[in-house]
Design a protein around this motif. Structure first.
Motif, PDB file in Angstrom:
ATOM      1  N   ALA A 170      19.231  33.332  87.772  1.00 42.34           N
ATOM      2  CA  ALA A 170      18.015  34.242  88.184  1.00 42.34           C
ATOM      3  C   ALA A 170      16.816  33.244  88.423  1.00 42.34           C
ATOM      4  O   ALA A 170      16.638  32.357  87.926  1.00 42.34           O
ATOM      5  N   SER A 171      16.150  33.711  89.602  1.00 38.70           N
ATOM      6  CA  SER A 171      15.054  32.770  89.952  1.00 38.70           C
ATOM      7  C   SER A 171      13.939  32.890  88.745  1.00 38.70           C
ATOM      8  O   SER A 171      13.379  31.768  88.819  1.00 38.70           O
ATOM      9  N   SER A 172      13.878  33.768  88.131  1.00 37.07           N
ATOM     10  CA  SER A 172      13.027  33.925  86.931  1.00 37.07           C
ATOM     11  C   SER A 172      13.456  34.344  85.656  1.00 37.07           C
ATOM     12  O   SER A 172      14.357  35.082  85.672  1.00 37.07           O
ATOM     13  N   GLY A 173      13.249  33.764  84.640  1.00 35.98           N
ATOM     14  CA  GLY A 173      13.909  34.131  83.376  1.00 35.98           C
ATOM     15  C   GLY A 173      15.449  33.640  83.526  1.00 35.98           C
ATOM     16  O   GLY A 173      16.403  34.363  83.002  1.00 35.98           O
ATOM     17  N   ALA A 174      15.765  32.463  83.969  1.00 40.21           N
ATOM     18  CA  ALA A 174      17.315  32.035  84.185  1.00 40.21           C
ATOM     19  C   ALA A 174      18.033  31.972  82.980  1.00 40.21           C
ATOM     20  O   ALA A 174      19.120  32.281  82.781  1.00 40.21           O
ATOM     21  N   SER A 175      17.379  31.703  81.734  1.00 36.82           N
ATOM     22  CA  SER A 175      18.119  31.681  80.360  1.00 36.82           C
ATOM     23  C   SER A 175      18.389  32.938  79.928  1.00 36.82           C
ATOM     24  O   SER A 175      19.093  33.088  78.625  1.00 36.82           O
TER      25      SER A 175
ATOM     26  N   LEU B 189      16.874  23.851  76.615  1.00 39.58           N
ATOM     27  CA  LEU B 189      17.808  24.570  75.936  1.00 39.58           C
ATOM     28  C   LEU B 189      19.333  23.753  75.651  1.00 39.58           C
ATOM     29  O   LEU B 189      19.799  23.965  74.480  1.00 39.58           O
ATOM     30  N   TRP B 190      19.852  22.985  76.466  1.00 41.14           N
ATOM     31  CA  TRP B 190      20.730  21.976  76.004  1.00 41.14           C
ATOM     32  C   TRP B 190      20.201  20.699  75.365  1.00 41.14           C
ATOM     33  O   TRP B 190      19.417  20.248  75.834  1.00 41.14           O
ATOM     34  N   ARG B 191      20.944  20.387  74.276  1.00 44.79           N
ATOM     35  CA  ARG B 191      20.602  19.454  73.672  1.00 44.79           C
ATOM     36  C   ARG B 191      21.869  18.518  73.285  1.00 44.79           C
ATOM     37  O   ARG B 191      23.037  19.079  73.078  1.00 44.79           O
ATOM     38  N   PRO B 192      21.527  17.045  73.315  1.00 39.91           N
ATOM     39  CA  PRO B 192      22.824  16.110  73.239  1.00 39.91           C
ATOM     40  C   PRO B 192      23.371  16.076  71.932  1.00 39.91           C
ATOM     41  O   PRO B 192      22.947  16.526  70.949  1.00 39.91           O
ATOM     42  N   PRO B 193      24.541  15.629  71.775  1.00 39.77           N
ATOM     43  CA  PRO B 193      25.277  15.431  70.254  1.00 39.77           C
ATOM     44  C   PRO B 193      24.243  14.752  69.765  1.00 39.77           C
ATOM     45  O   PRO B 193      23.578  13.758  69.986  1.00 39.77           O
TER      46      PRO B 193
ATOM     47  N   ILE C 175      23.081  23.696  83.610  1.00 36.83           N
ATOM     48  CA  ILE C 175      22.247  24.277  82.344  1.00 36.83           C
ATOM     49  C   ILE C 175      21.564  23.319  81.937  1.00 36.83           C
ATOM     50  O   ILE C 175      20.452  23.329  81.180  1.00 36.83           O
ATOM     51  N   ARG C 176      21.614  21.990  82.044  1.00 35.85           N
ATOM     52  CA  ARG C 176      20.818  20.965  81.435  1.00 35.85           C
ATOM     53  C   ARG C 176      19.309  21.022  81.922  1.00 35.85           C
ATOM     54  O   ARG C 176      18.415  20.612  81.177  1.00 35.85           O
ATOM     55  N   LYS C 177      19.205  21.292  82.938  1.00 39.54           N
ATOM     56  CA  LYS C 177      17.798  21.560  83.750  1.00 39.54           C
ATOM     57  C   LYS C 177      17.023  22.897  83.089  1.00 39.54           C
ATOM     58  O   LYS C 177      15.671  23.040  83.522  1.00 39.54           O
ATOM     59  N   LEU C 178      17.649  23.525  82.363  1.00 38.40           N
ATOM     60  CA  LEU C 178      16.771  24.986  81.894  1.00 38.40           C
ATOM     61  C   LEU C 178      15.946  24.618  80.643  1.00 38.40           C
ATOM     62  O   LEU C 178      16.522  24.097  79.795  1.00 38.40           O
ATOM     63  N   LYS C 179      14.663  25.342  80.641  1.00 43.68           N
ATOM     64  CA  LYS C 179      13.795  25.109  79.565  1.00 43.68           C
ATOM     65  C   LYS C 179      13.600  26.592  79.160  1.00 43.68           C
ATOM     66  O   LYS C 179      13.617  27.664  79.664  1.00 43.68           O
ATOM     67  N   ASP C 180      13.066  26.591  77.802  1.00 42.18           N
ATOM     68  CA  ASP C 180      12.573  27.877  77.226  1.00 42.18           C
ATOM     69  C   ASP C 180      11.050  28.188  77.539  1.00 42.18           C
ATOM     70  O   ASP C 180      10.549  27.216  78.123  1.00 42.18           O
TER      71      ASP C 180
END
Length: 427
Positions: free
Chosen positions: A291-296, A337-341, A326-331
């Motif tokens: 979604a363009s807004s609230g993607a997460s 939102l995505w975190r590396p190992p 998904i790496r591009k998404l923020k809260d």
């Protein structure tokens, strides 16, 4: 392992950190992990710049977008290197790995004589003593336990679905499993009150037939005559990857015809209209995109569509390209939102849940089911029939010797409420 040159020739700028060029595959997992973390820091810098441009100009600069995608692809390549190193580290030596009893040692020696020279005599005697069904009339001989165990171990590392799912070993061609759709009725009563009879539980019978999976590695007679070659390790290394690739695809999207049935092949329904026998999905609200807004929001909804017991054991499953988006998404607080190992060899996390990479999952497209989350141990069952068989064929491809290697594998969903999907559609 061939060297992998990663294209990291990114146009540098004062605001961003350029991705360091990797000229060769790192020889240690720690070195590969450090390079991966450096790439992630560069990724965050460029993505923050992209988001700032969108806020200021309602669109991101083309150069910024291209740079971000190059870093994203480079991260995928680096993660692939780490996975290869982890796989290499996880493969124990087969020959002499553990002590064997007299019977196992005798079987191993007889099997090696069969593979190297085609000498069936010793195997025939052993299987006659054991009254085994693994004779040539059944299409080959059973491999020794060490080889069978080694192939299974390597598959659990290579195939994400096998590692995530419950695995059962059977001696028949079909596993039939009852599943209680509802438990017996219960209630509270006083000490002296009559106890009403409870209703019988509603049961469903699930059937998981095993299908034949085969590989046919070839060897020259020179290789077989070389006593320095560990023939069992060679055979396991030849078939493990091809078996894992076929299994990984079947467990995710197999149609159930002469192969296991993948969970994406089952009927689906919006989670609000979920019923047993179907997998529930949550829609993104936009065809072929978040979604363009609230993607997460859709990820949060998918997580909480699972019952609490399944949610605490949940894992995200998607391919690398979806993970790159998904790496591009923020809260709402600007955190990724995505975190590396946390360390080399561990899985990345998304909103606190581990992320498994299944390349057989579909790319993001209109109507695609590109993300799954669930307790796959409870939700999916892999059925292995005991034993891996091998038939030596020195005639069909002379001067090479073919080894027709087979195992029987089945699989399917065993609990339809333990897996939820994200559908890239308006509804």
């Amino acid at each position: 392992m061939q060297d992998i040159a990663l294209n990291a020739s990114l146009s540098a700028s004062p605001e961003t950190k350029a991705l360091p060029e990797i000229k060769a595959v790192p020889d240690t997992m720690m070195a590969a992990f450090e390079e991966f973390m450096e790439a992630f820091e560069s990724f965050k810098d460029v993505n923050d710049r992209r988001l700032s441009e969108i806020e200021q100009k309602l669109t991101a600069d083309v150069v910024t977008r291209e740079k971000l995608e190059r870093i994203n692809r480079s991260m995928d390549e680096q993660k692939r290197v780490i996975d290869q190193l982890a796989l290499k580290k996880a493969r124990p030596a087969l020959g002499g790995a553990r002590e064997a009893g007299p019977e196992a040692a005798e079987h191993k020696a007889a099997f090696e004589a069969y593979v190297r020279r085609g000498d069936e005599g010793a195997l025939r005697e052993l299987e006659a003593k054991a009254m085994s069904a693994g004779s040539t009339s059944d299409g080959g001989y059973l491999v020794p336990d060490e080889t069978d165990t080694e192939i299974g171990r390597r598959l659990s590392v290579v195939s994400p679905m096998r590692a995530l799912s419950t695995v059962r070993t059977v001696s028949t061609t079909v596993l039939k499993k009852p599943f209680a759709l509802s438990g017996p009725a219960t209630g509270w009563v006083s000490e002296t009150a009559a106890r009403p009879q409870t209703t019988s539980p509603q049961l469903a019978e699930l059937s998981f037939p095993t299908m034949e999976l085969y590989a046919m590695p070839a060897a020259s007679q020179t290789l077989l005559d070389d006593a320095a070659v560990d023939i069992e390790s060679w055979l396991a290394s030849e078939v493990d990857t091809v078996f894992a690739e076929q299994e990984g695809d079947a467990f995710i999207r197999g149609d159930g015809v002469n192969k296991p049935k993948g969970f994406l092949a089952y009927d689906t329904a919006a989670d609000s209209a979920w019923a047993w026998g179907k997998l529930g999905y949550v829609a993104t609200g936009q065809a072929g995109a978040f979604a363009s807004s609230g993607a997460s929001d859709v990820l949060v909804n998918a997580i909480y569509a699972l019952k609490a017991g399944h949610r605490q054991n949940a894992t995200f499953l998607m391919n690398r390209r979806t993970q790159g988006e998904i790496r591009k998404l923020k809260d709402a607080d600007g955190n990724y939102l995505w975190r590396p190992p946390a360390t080399a060899g561990q899985a990345a996390t998304l909103m606190g849940f581990p992320v498994a990479e299944g390349e057989e999952m579909p790319d993001i497209a209109a109507g695609s089911l590109s993300i799954a989350i669930g307790d796959f141990k409870a939700g999916y069952l892999v059925v292995d029939r005991a034993g891996v068989r091998i038939l030596r064929d020195p005639y069909s491809a002379k001067p090479y010797v073919l080894f027709y290697t087979t195992k029987r594998v089945g699989g399917g969903v065993q609990n339809f409420e333990a897996i939820k999907l994200v559908k890239f559609s308006a509804s």
